[in-house]
Motif scaffolding. Structure first.
Motif, PDB file in Angstrom:
ATOM      1  N   ASP A 741      -6.328  -3.426  -1.696  1.00 11.02           N
ATOM      2  CA  ASP A 741      -7.134  -3.646  -0.607  1.00 11.02           C
ATOM      3  C   ASP A 741      -6.633  -2.880   0.350  1.00 11.02           C
ATOM      4  O   ASP A 741      -5.950  -2.883   1.294  1.00 11.02           O
ATOM      5  CB  ASP A 741      -6.903  -4.958  -0.213  1.00 11.02           C
ATOM      6  CG  ASP A 741      -7.212  -6.237  -1.499  1.00 11.02           C
ATOM      7  OD1 ASP A 741      -8.314  -5.887  -2.138  1.00 11.02           O
ATOM      8  OD2 ASP A 741      -6.443  -7.063  -1.572  1.00 11.02           O
ATOM      9  N   THR A 742      -7.479  -1.637   0.742  1.00  5.72           N
ATOM     10  CA  THR A 742      -7.211  -0.605   1.727  1.00  5.72           C
ATOM     11  C   THR A 742      -8.500  -0.529   2.592  1.00  5.72           C
ATOM     12  O   THR A 742      -9.318  -1.316   2.371  1.00  5.72           O
ATOM     13  CB  THR A 742      -7.019   0.840   0.952  1.00  5.72           C
ATOM     14  OG1 THR A 742      -8.426   1.006   0.410  1.00  5.72           O
ATOM     15  CG2 THR A 742      -5.893   0.684  -0.148  1.00  5.72           C
ATOM     16  N   ASP A 743      -8.341   0.299   3.625  1.00  3.50           N
ATOM     17  CA  ASP A 743      -9.302   0.401   4.522  1.00  3.50           C
ATOM     18  C   ASP A 743     -10.012   1.827   4.376  1.00  3.50           C
ATOM     19  O   ASP A 743     -10.665   1.939   3.262  1.00  3.50           O
ATOM     20  CB  ASP A 743      -8.911   0.262   5.954  1.00  3.50           C
ATOM     21  CG  ASP A 743      -7.549   0.666   6.235  1.00  3.50           C
ATOM     22  OD1 ASP A 743      -7.182   1.816   5.802  1.00  3.50           O
ATOM     23  OD2 ASP A 743      -6.601   0.036   7.009  1.00  3.50           O
ATOM     24  N   LYS A 797       2.152  -9.581  -7.370  1.00  6.75           N
ATOM     25  CA  LYS A 797       1.613  -9.266  -6.143  1.00  6.75           C
ATOM     26  C   LYS A 797       2.870  -8.198  -5.564  1.00  6.75           C
ATOM     27  O   LYS A 797       3.954  -8.518  -5.626  1.00  6.75           O
ATOM     28  CB  LYS A 797       1.552 -10.199  -4.966  1.00  6.75           C
ATOM     29  CG  LYS A 797       0.686 -11.308  -5.454  1.00  6.75           C
ATOM     30  CD  LYS A 797      -0.853 -10.844  -5.301  1.00  6.75           C
ATOM     31  CE  LYS A 797      -1.893 -12.062  -5.318  1.00  6.75           C
ATOM     32  NZ  LYS A 797      -3.248 -11.453  -5.903  1.00  6.75           N
ATOM     33  N   LEU A 798       2.229  -7.167  -5.009  1.00  8.05           N
ATOM     34  CA  LEU A 798       3.105  -5.890  -4.822  1.00  8.05           C
ATOM     35  C   LEU A 798       2.431  -5.220  -3.242  1.00  8.05           C
ATOM     36  O   LEU A 798       1.327  -5.726  -2.860  1.00  8.05           O
ATOM     37  CB  LEU A 798       3.358  -4.949  -5.564  1.00  8.05           C
ATOM     38  CG  LEU A 798       4.029  -5.225  -7.147  1.00  8.05           C
ATOM     39  CD1 LEU A 798       3.702  -4.241  -8.077  1.00  8.05           C
ATOM     40  CD2 LEU A 798       5.248  -5.426  -6.800  1.00  8.05           C
ATOM     41  N   GLU A 799       2.991  -4.333  -2.894  1.00 10.48           N
ATOM     42  CA  GLU A 799       2.301  -3.572  -1.680  1.00 10.48           C
ATOM     43  C   GLU A 799       2.642  -2.058  -1.827  1.00 10.48           C
ATOM     44  O   GLU A 799       3.679  -1.496  -2.532  1.00 10.48           O
ATOM     45  CB  GLU A 799       3.052  -4.016  -0.346  1.00 10.48           C
ATOM     46  CG  GLU A 799       2.633  -5.427  -0.108  1.00 10.48           C
ATOM     47  CD  GLU A 799       3.427  -5.819   1.221  1.00 10.48           C
ATOM     48  OE1 GLU A 799       4.533  -5.180   1.717  1.00 10.48           O
ATOM     49  OE2 GLU A 799       3.127  -7.107   1.963  1.00 10.48           O
ATOM     50  N   VAL A 800       1.575  -1.526  -1.612  1.00  2.92           N
ATOM     51  CA  VAL A 800       1.616   0.142  -1.726  1.00  2.92           C
ATOM     52  C   VAL A 800       1.494   0.679  -0.097  1.00  2.92           C
ATOM     53  O   VAL A 800       0.727   0.286   0.770  1.00  2.92           O
ATOM     54  CB  VAL A 800       0.504   0.631  -2.380  1.00  2.92           C
ATOM     55  CG1 VAL A 800       0.698   2.001  -2.551  1.00  2.92           C
ATOM     56  CG2 VAL A 800       0.697   0.294  -3.980  1.00  2.92           C
ATOM     57  N   GLU A 801       2.288   1.409   0.097  1.00  2.21           N
ATOM     58  CA  GLU A 801       2.398   2.163   1.386  1.00  2.21           C
ATOM     59  C   GLU A 801       1.551   3.457   1.603  1.00  2.21           C
ATOM     60  O   GLU A 801       1.774   4.392   0.720  1.00  2.21           O
ATOM     61  CB  GLU A 801       4.063   2.403   1.905  1.00  2.21           C
ATOM     62  CG  GLU A 801       4.188   3.146   3.240  1.00  2.21           C
ATOM     63  CD  GLU A 801       5.358   3.451   3.532  1.00  2.21           C
ATOM     64  OE1 GLU A 801       5.575   4.278   4.291  1.00  2.21           O
ATOM     65  OE2 GLU A 801       6.641   3.133   2.583  1.00  2.21           O
ATOM     66  N   LEU A 802       0.520   3.328   2.431  1.00  2.00           N
ATOM     67  CA  LEU A 802      -0.241   4.590   2.571  1.00  2.00           C
ATOM     68  C   LEU A 802      -0.293   4.609   4.357  1.00  2.00           C
ATOM     69  O   LEU A 802      -0.572   3.826   5.076  1.00  2.00           O
ATOM     70  CB  LEU A 802      -1.519   4.140   2.249  1.00  2.00           C
ATOM     71  CG  LEU A 802      -1.839   3.731   0.838  1.00  2.00           C
ATOM     72  CD1 LEU A 802      -3.098   3.283   0.546  1.00  2.00           C
ATOM     73  CD2 LEU A 802      -1.466   4.907  -0.063  1.00  2.00           C
ATOM     74  N   LYS A 805       1.585   2.328   6.403  1.00  2.00           N
ATOM     75  CA  LYS A 805       1.096   0.870   6.465  1.00  2.00           C
ATOM     76  C   LYS A 805       1.320   0.262   5.064  1.00  2.00           C
ATOM     77  O   LYS A 805       0.759   1.095   4.180  1.00  2.00           O
ATOM     78  CB  LYS A 805      -0.183   0.727   7.035  1.00  2.00           C
ATOM     79  CG  LYS A 805      -0.902  -0.882   7.182  1.00  2.00           C
ATOM     80  CD  LYS A 805      -2.091  -0.611   7.891  1.00  2.00           C
ATOM     81  CE  LYS A 805      -2.885  -1.997   7.558  1.00  2.00           C
ATOM     82  NZ  LYS A 805      -4.300  -1.898   7.970  1.00  2.00           N
ATOM     83  N   ASN A 806       1.506  -0.933   4.804  1.00  2.00           N
ATOM     84  CA  ASN A 806       1.703  -1.537   3.586  1.00  2.00           C
ATOM     85  C   ASN A 806       0.396  -2.160   3.387  1.00  2.00           C
ATOM     86  O   ASN A 806       0.034  -3.184   3.929  1.00  2.00           O
ATOM     87  CB  ASN A 806       2.859  -2.373   3.499  1.00  2.00           C
ATOM     88  CG  ASN A 806       4.137  -1.599   3.197  1.00  2.00           C
ATOM     89  OD1 ASN A 806       4.007  -0.451   3.361  1.00  2.00           O
ATOM     90  ND2 ASN A 806       5.194  -2.272   2.837  1.00  2.00           N
ATOM     91  N   TYR A 807      -0.146  -2.062   2.280  1.00  2.00           N
ATOM     92  CA  TYR A 807      -1.242  -2.626   1.862  1.00  2.00           C
ATOM     93  C   TYR A 807      -1.138  -3.499   0.483  1.00  2.00           C
ATOM     94  O   TYR A 807      -0.524  -3.143  -0.247  1.00  2.00           O
ATOM     95  CB  TYR A 807      -2.529  -1.699   1.480  1.00  2.00           C
ATOM     96  CG  TYR A 807      -3.122  -0.898   2.708  1.00  2.00           C
ATOM     97  CD1 TYR A 807      -4.336  -1.269   3.209  1.00  2.00           C
ATOM     98  CD2 TYR A 807      -2.434   0.144   2.973  1.00  2.00           C
ATOM     99  CE1 TYR A 807      -4.582  -0.728   4.433  1.00  2.00           C
ATOM    100  CE2 TYR A 807      -2.792   0.982   4.050  1.00  2.00           C
ATOM    101  CZ  TYR A 807      -4.012   0.538   4.779  1.00  2.00           C
ATOM    102  OH  TYR A 807      -4.354   1.501   5.610  1.00  2.00           O
ATOM    103  N   PRO A 808      -1.599  -4.633   0.472  1.00  2.00           N
ATOM    104  CA  PRO A 808      -1.592  -5.693  -0.485  1.00  2.00           C
ATOM    105  C   PRO A 808      -2.235  -4.882  -1.809  1.00  2.00           C
ATOM    106  O   PRO A 808      -3.354  -4.216  -2.066  1.00  2.00           O
ATOM    107  CB  PRO A 808      -2.336  -7.099  -0.207  1.00  2.00           C
ATOM    108  CG  PRO A 808      -3.011  -6.472   0.937  1.00  2.00           C
ATOM    109  CD  PRO A 808      -2.615  -5.302   1.511  1.00  2.00           C
ATOM    110  N   ALA A 809      -1.394  -5.213  -2.895  1.00  2.00           N
ATOM    111  CA  ALA A 809      -1.685  -4.864  -4.190  1.00  2.00           C
ATOM    112  C   ALA A 809      -1.492  -5.846  -5.495  1.00  2.00           C
ATOM    113  O   ALA A 809      -0.543  -6.674  -5.303  1.00  2.00           O
ATOM    114  CB  ALA A 809      -1.082  -3.468  -4.702  1.00  2.00           C
ATOM    115  N   THR A 810      -2.334  -5.654  -6.600  1.00  2.00           N
ATOM    116  CA  THR A 810      -2.092  -6.661  -7.671  1.00  2.00           C
ATOM    117  C   THR A 810      -2.158  -6.104  -8.833  1.00  2.00           C
ATOM    118  O   THR A 810      -3.008  -5.244  -8.976  1.00  2.00           O
ATOM    119  CB  THR A 810      -3.345  -7.822  -7.539  1.00  2.00           C
ATOM    120  OG1 THR A 810      -3.375  -8.207  -6.261  1.00  2.00           O
ATOM    121  CG2 THR A 810      -3.201  -8.869  -8.627  1.00  2.00           C
TER     122      THR A 810
END
Length: 835
Positions: A741-743, A797-802, A805-810
């Motif tokens: 889930d990113t912007d 559930k993980l997070e990816v840094e972009l 900022k860390n964005y939620p990832a599944t």
């Protein structure tokens, strides 16, 4: 100052290294230390002559490339203990270094780089202006927004470093001979070499060209045109500056990226070196056309302060104490540049047992790591990790002297430019490598550069913001790519795939050869499969499609960037195994068009009498047919995962073929699509890409390629035994498929993956993405990533840094979208497939 009496000492050697700069001497040290007997280095004047002795000696952990960071890290760790090992002082200073951001875009770039450093062991921090000032109190802070800080960085004395490596090399039994000039090279039929010198001839099992800006002259002896050019690099040393002398600790090295220079403390003064713009910088072109002047060794060029005036002014503004300082020394010396500033390291295609380590714009920081890397590769038969970006075979016949000069200018001038994702650089383009459609399409799309070829990335429509607009966030291509995605999913699209590397293999041993080279079975006549070449240790050296066109005659197809990388490996195995085959590189003669989408069959059927129905032309079949009377080989395969064909034809027929297909598809609403849309389509289908999900750092089991690896086939393919062991031991990590889930930012690959560990209170980096993009089908971001086995289950559930900022990832079940052949199969069974 040690001297060496000129003699060859021996008339045969295992490895002859040509060139005694820091890179050549490091290789001699590492080979000898690893136990290789008979290592001989030949240097025509004295050690460090050329570019090494006058280098500014900067050492940094920082590199935007993922695996080049490993080279930097190894060098620094080696330099830290070299004095202890060899008894030779090396003058190593480690005050740290700070790259300065003075624009918001630069701050984004630092965040982009930080997420790529997260899964590396080297220390790197994004620091505030306050911290920058604390570390470097003499800065004018008006423009400083942030710093990228590497505490272990610094500088080393290049001469002392080389002498210490030389002492180490001798200690372990290597011979360093100078002054001995190599006058000619003769390759013998058994793959060995005769190295002719001013003092006689040495026979060698292999030779390594580490000759710096003489590397071209060595290459010419065997008809190779190494794309190298010497650049005039200047740096300036000041007299004592009272404010510097008064400091208690040594200042960190500064890199002012907007001012395009580096600056460090030198005794009680400062040393400052700029990179001038494309227009102002100076190339030593005459050396390229006429060779390096015979006497040149430890000479310098005339300095030219006018050329670097604007950089001096920028430095005075950033470090005001410079204004009052006197310049005591200006060094202007040659550094070798390759077209993209990266060196060329490894064995060379088309010549047996000829290796290179040349084109070092930053030889001091690369020397230690490259010496170890090449030494491992030479001794073990495969690279210790993947460095495809340094492959000498990334260049080819298309790399002309004009191209090299234009690119070296651009690369030097762009030394401190912002490094964007999907970066394009335009100097020297197009090369002679243009497809038959280039002239027709060039004004209608944004072209990308792939191994000398121009290939459409995305196409313009009225109302689009055209041109190349790089960004760390979604930019002008975002909506057009969505339109092309929809085109392929709902109608039919055409893509120019001519840059593919294409080889024809035939001969009595062709089946036997391919069975040994590939982990998959050899396809039957009229069939195609996806096959991987593995290294002896079970890493993925390459991915190709293999088609058996006629009994014993095959077409092999690989990605544009892998053409000569793969060809060299195949040729080497043919020679060492004594296979009776002929291999022909068809890359430049053959064009390829991809046609894909639900109406692909309908459109193509109008142009041929051959039955294209699913029953007659099955998925992964290949046939020779005529479309609109143009003879071609059609393979029913598509990297989009939709119904589609790849059409292989003579390059001179590309335009006629493309026009006929476009004409035939009017009713179906046919249109173009580019490689950006292709990338999204392949990611949604869960297709892996070589160079991202798999390479010489990964094995096919962790990459999820089991389906293509036939461990039970009778042939003993390269890597089979290693894979059996890997399977037995069990995997430590696995490739997973993530939605994010990113912007307005999407994953590109190589970003840090975080997990909030239950056992630990702090979040920590657990892995890295390999590639990613926005999915126009699911309307969210998608990425592949490597994570530890215990975190690899669907639903995790993980997070990816972009960009900081860390964005939620599944982790989700792959693929997001089923391929067309799978959907058809399910439909026949009466199930409703997910699109």
């Amino acid at each position: 100052q040690e001297t060496s009496s000129p003699s060859l000492g021996k008339d045969r050697a295992d490895t002859v290294i040509i060139g005694g700069g820091c890179v050549g001497v490091s290789l001699a040290y590492h080979l000898a230390k690893a136990g290789l007997k008979d290592v001989v280095l030949l240097e025509k004047s004295e050690l460090t002559a050329g570019s090494t002795w006058h280098a500014a000696g900067l050492t940094t952990y920082f590199h935007p490339g993922i695996n080049l960071k490993k080279i930097h890290a190894y060098s620094i760790k080696l330099y830290e203990k070299l004095e202890e090992e060899t008894g030779q002082p090396v003058g190593f200073h480690q005050p740290g270094s700070i790259r300065i951001a003075s624009t918001p875009t630069r701050v984004d770039e630092f965040k982009y780089q930080m997420t790529r450093a997260g899964w590396h062991p080297t220390e790197q921090y994004l620091i505030t202006p306050e911290k920058v000032q604390e570390l470097f109190p003499l800065l004018n802070m008006d423009k400083v927004l942030a710093g990228l800080y590497n505490p272990g960085d610094g500088h080393i004395d290049p001469y002392s470093l080389t002498m210490a490596l030389a002492a180490g090399a001798r200690k372990y039994g290597a011979q360093l001979n100078y002054p001995v000039q190599v006058t000619n090279l003769n390759s013998r039929s058994d793959g060995t070499w005769e190295v002719e010198t001013s003092l006689g001839t040495i026979q060698a099992k292999r030779i390594v060209n580490t000759a710096g800006f003489w590397a071209r002259d060595i290459g010419k002896m065997i008809d190779l045109q190494h794309p190298l050019i010497p650049v005039h690099h200047q740096y300036v040393v000041t007299s004592t500056i009272p404010e510097v002398k008064a400091l208690k600790t040594e200042l960190p090295v500064i890199r002012d990226l907007e001012g395009s220079y580096y600056l460090r403390q030198e005794r009680d003064g400062l040393l400052f070196g700029p990179y001038e713009s494309e227009e102002k910088m100076k190339l030593q072109d005459s050396w390229v056309t006429n060779g390096v002047p015979p006497g040149f060794g430890k000479e310098l060029f005339e300095s030219d302060l006018d050329r670097i005036m604007e950089h001096i002014e920028a430095a005075m503004e950033m470090v005001p104490v410079l204004r009052k300082a006197d310049i005591v020394n200006t060094i202007a010396g040659p550094i070798t540049y390759s077209p993209d500033i990266l060196p060329m390291v490894g064995p060379h295609q088309g010549v047996r047992n000829y290796w290179v380590a040349i084109g070092f714009g930053y030889g001091i920081i690369h020397a230690g790591g490259i010496g170890k890397y090449l030494s491992d590769w030479i001794l073990e038969g495969e690279p210790p990790f993947d460095l495809i970006e340094l492959d000498p075979n990334r260049y080819g016949k298309w790399t002309t002297t004009e191209y090299t000069a234009a690119k070296a200018r651009e690369s030097y001038g762009f030394n401190n430019i912002v490094g964007y994702p999907k970066e394009e650089r335009f100097a020297g383009r197009p090369t002679e490598r243009t497809s038959g459609l280039y002239d027709l399409l060039k004004s209608r799309c944004s072209m990308g550069f792939h191994a000398g070829w121009e290939q459409p990335h995305w196409f313009y429509k009225p109302g689009d913001e055209t041109g190349y607009k790089p960004s760390f966030r979604r930019t002008n291509w975002f909506d057009p790519v969505g339109r092309e995605y929809k085109q392929v999913m709902e109608k039919v699209g055409v893509i120019d795939l001519s840059p593919f590397g294409k080889f024809r293999v035939k001969g009595t041993d062709s089946v036997k050869l391919l069975d040994h080279l590939f982990a998959n079975v050899v396809p039957k006549v009229g069939s195609t499969n996806i096959s991987h070449m593995l290294t002896p240790r079970g890493k993925v050296y390459a991915e190709l499609t293999v088609s058996q066109l006629y009994p014993g005659e095959f077409m092999l197809v690989t990605g544009s960037g892998s053409e000569l990388h793969d060809l060299r490996w195949i040729e080497e195995k043919v020679t060492t195994g004594g296979y009776k085959v002929e291999i022909e590189n068809m890359t430049d003669e053959m064009g390829v068009l991809g046609v894909a989408g639900p109406y692909a069959r309908q459109v193509l059927q109008k142009l041929t009498n051959e039955n294209l129905s699913d029953g007659s032309f099955k998925f992964l079949q290949c046939k020779h047919l005529k479309l609109s009377n143009i003879p071609l080989t059609a393979i029913r395969i598509s990297y989009t995962g939709e119904l589609g064909w790849e059409l292989y034809h003579r390059k001179e027929d590309s335009l006629a073929l493309y026009s006929a297909i476009m004409e035939a598809g009017q009713k179906e609403g046919i249109d173009d699509f580019g490689t950006y849309a292709l990338n999204t389509l392949r990611l949604e289908k869960g297709f892996r890409a070589w160079g991202a999900e798999m390479n010489c750092d990964t094995n096919p089991l962790e990459a999820g390629l089991e389906y293509f690896v036939k461990l039970n086939k009778p042939a003993d393919f390269i890597g089979k035994q290693a894979l059996k062991q890997i399977k037995e031991k069990g995997l430590k990590r696995r490739l997973v498929y993530l939605t994010l889930d990113t912007d307005n930012v999407d994953p590109e690959g190589n970003e840090s993956v975080w997990h909030n560990g239950k056992a630990r209170t702090i979040d920590h980096v657990v892995g890295n993405t390999t590639s990613g993009s926005f999915s126009y089908g699911a309307q969210q971001s998608l990425a592949f990533a490597y994570v530890p086995m215990e975190l690899s289950k669907v639903g995790q559930k993980l997070e990816v840094e972009l960009l900081g900022k860390n964005y939620p990832a599944t982790i989700i079940q792959e693929p997001l979208v089923l391929t067309e052949p799978t959907r058809m199969r399910l439909q026949r069974k009466g199930e409703s497939p997910k699109i």
